[in-house]
Write a protein that holds these residues in place. Structure first.
Motif, PDB file in Angstrom:
ATOM      1  N   MET A  41       0.827  -1.196   0.000  1.00  0.00           N
ATOM      2  CA  MET A  41       0.000   0.000   0.000  1.00  0.00           C
ATOM      3  C   MET A  41       0.870   1.258   0.000  1.00  0.00           C
ATOM      4  O   MET A  41       1.865   1.339   0.734  1.00  0.00           O
ATOM      5  CB  MET A  41      -0.912   0.028   1.222  1.00  0.00           C
ATOM      6  N   CYS A  42       0.460   2.222  -0.797  1.00  0.00           N
ATOM      7  CA  CYS A  42       1.144   3.511  -0.845  1.00  0.00           C
ATOM      8  C   CYS A  42       0.840   4.261   0.454  1.00  0.00           C
ATOM      9  O   CYS A  42      -0.329   4.441   0.817  1.00  0.00           O
ATOM     10  CB  CYS A  42       0.659   4.313  -2.054  1.00  0.00           C
ATOM     11  N   PHE A  47      -3.143   3.870  -2.291  1.00  0.00           N
ATOM     12  CA  PHE A  47      -3.264   2.973  -3.439  1.00  0.00           C
ATOM     13  C   PHE A  47      -2.709   1.603  -3.056  1.00  0.00           C
ATOM     14  O   PHE A  47      -1.694   1.493  -2.370  1.00  0.00           O
ATOM     15  CB  PHE A  47      -2.499   3.534  -4.644  1.00  0.00           C
ATOM     16  N   VAL A  48      -3.362   0.530  -3.495  1.00  0.00           N
ATOM     17  CA  VAL A  48      -2.956  -0.830  -3.149  1.00  0.00           C
ATOM     18  C   VAL A  48      -2.462  -1.571  -4.391  1.00  0.00           C
ATOM     19  O   VAL A  48      -3.149  -1.611  -5.410  1.00  0.00           O
ATOM     20  CB  VAL A  48      -4.136  -1.592  -2.504  1.00  0.00           C
ATOM     21  N   TYR A  49      -1.255  -2.141  -4.283  1.00  0.00           N
ATOM     22  CA  TYR A  49      -0.699  -3.004  -5.325  1.00  0.00           C
ATOM     23  C   TYR A  49      -0.779  -4.442  -4.831  1.00  0.00           C
ATOM     24  O   TYR A  49      -0.234  -4.776  -3.771  1.00  0.00           O
ATOM     25  CB  TYR A  49       0.762  -2.653  -5.647  1.00  0.00           C
ATOM     26  N   PRO A  76       0.542   4.917  -9.551  1.00  0.00           N
ATOM     27  CA  PRO A  76      -0.280   5.501 -10.617  1.00  0.00           C
ATOM     28  C   PRO A  76      -1.259   6.559 -10.120  1.00  0.00           C
ATOM     29  O   PRO A  76      -1.763   7.349 -10.898  1.00  0.00           O
ATOM     30  CB  PRO A  76      -1.023   4.307 -11.209  1.00  0.00           C
ATOM     31  N   GLU A  77      -1.504   6.617  -8.814  1.00  0.00           N
ATOM     32  CA  GLU A  77      -2.438   7.603  -8.253  1.00  0.00           C
ATOM     33  C   GLU A  77      -1.764   8.917  -7.878  1.00  0.00           C
ATOM     34  O   GLU A  77      -2.295   9.983  -8.148  1.00  0.00           O
ATOM     35  CB  GLU A  77      -3.133   7.025  -7.016  1.00  0.00           C
ATOM     36  N   CYS A  78      -0.588   8.822  -7.214  1.00  0.00           N
ATOM     37  CA  CYS A  78       0.018  10.055  -6.696  1.00  0.00           C
ATOM     38  C   CYS A  78       1.470  10.268  -7.119  1.00  0.00           C
ATOM     39  O   CYS A  78       2.051  11.301  -6.809  1.00  0.00           O
ATOM     40  CB  CYS A  78      -0.088  10.086  -5.167  1.00  0.00           C
ATOM     41  N   LYS A  82       8.575   3.609  -5.018  1.00  0.00           N
ATOM     42  CA  LYS A  82       8.421   2.288  -4.400  1.00  0.00           C
ATOM     43  C   LYS A  82       8.718   2.314  -2.908  1.00  0.00           C
ATOM     44  O   LYS A  82       8.066   1.630  -2.132  1.00  0.00           O
ATOM     45  CB  LYS A  82       9.345   1.268  -5.071  1.00  0.00           C
ATOM     46  N   GLU A  83       9.675   3.106  -2.491  1.00  0.00           N
ATOM     47  CA  GLU A  83      10.023   3.134  -1.064  1.00  0.00           C
ATOM     48  C   GLU A  83       8.920   3.765  -0.207  1.00  0.00           C
ATOM     49  O   GLU A  83       8.955   3.680   1.013  1.00  0.00           O
ATOM     50  CB  GLU A  83      11.373   3.798  -0.807  1.00  0.00           C
ATOM     51  N   ASP A  84       7.932   4.376  -0.862  1.00  0.00           N
ATOM     52  CA  ASP A  84       6.798   4.941  -0.140  1.00  0.00           C
ATOM     53  C   ASP A  84       5.657   3.937   0.022  1.00  0.00           C
ATOM     54  O   ASP A  84       4.566   4.292   0.454  1.00  0.00           O
ATOM     55  CB  ASP A  84       6.276   6.192  -0.858  1.00  0.00           C
TER      56      ASP A  84
END
Length: 90
Positions: A41-42, A47-49, A76-78, A82-84
């Motif tokens: 999750m971001c 956002f969830v991957y 893709p949302e914000c 990746k580290e976030d």
């Protein structure tokens, strides 16, 4: 005389008297590996991957592990890096 290695798969079945077509034996780790997909999750926007789903529209095929997502990929949302992202249990 050397010891004979134990037979596996169809060879074991034939030696035990089972007379049918060969069968497929799957490795147990291959079966559980598919169940080990994680969700990330971001931390910026939520956002969830999901590894199992991937993001085909972003060029990330289903089943892509988080560590295999390119380092330059962004949310893709914000636009977060990746580290976030953090692994979460859903």
């Amino acid at each position: 005389m050397g010891r004979e290695e134990p037979a596996v798969g169809w060879q074991a079945a034939r030696r035990s008297g089972y007379d049918a077509d060969p069968f497929i034996v799957t490795h147990p780790n291959l079966m559980t590996e598919k169940q080990d997909f994680k969700t990330w999750m971001c931390l910026i926007c939520g956002f969830v991957y999901e590894e199992a789903e991937g993001l085909p529209e972003e060029g990330v095929p289903p089943g892509t592990r988080w560590e295999d997502v390119p380092m330059n990929w962004t949310c893709p949302e914000c636009g977060a890096r990746k580290e976030d992202f953090e692994m979460v249990e859903l």
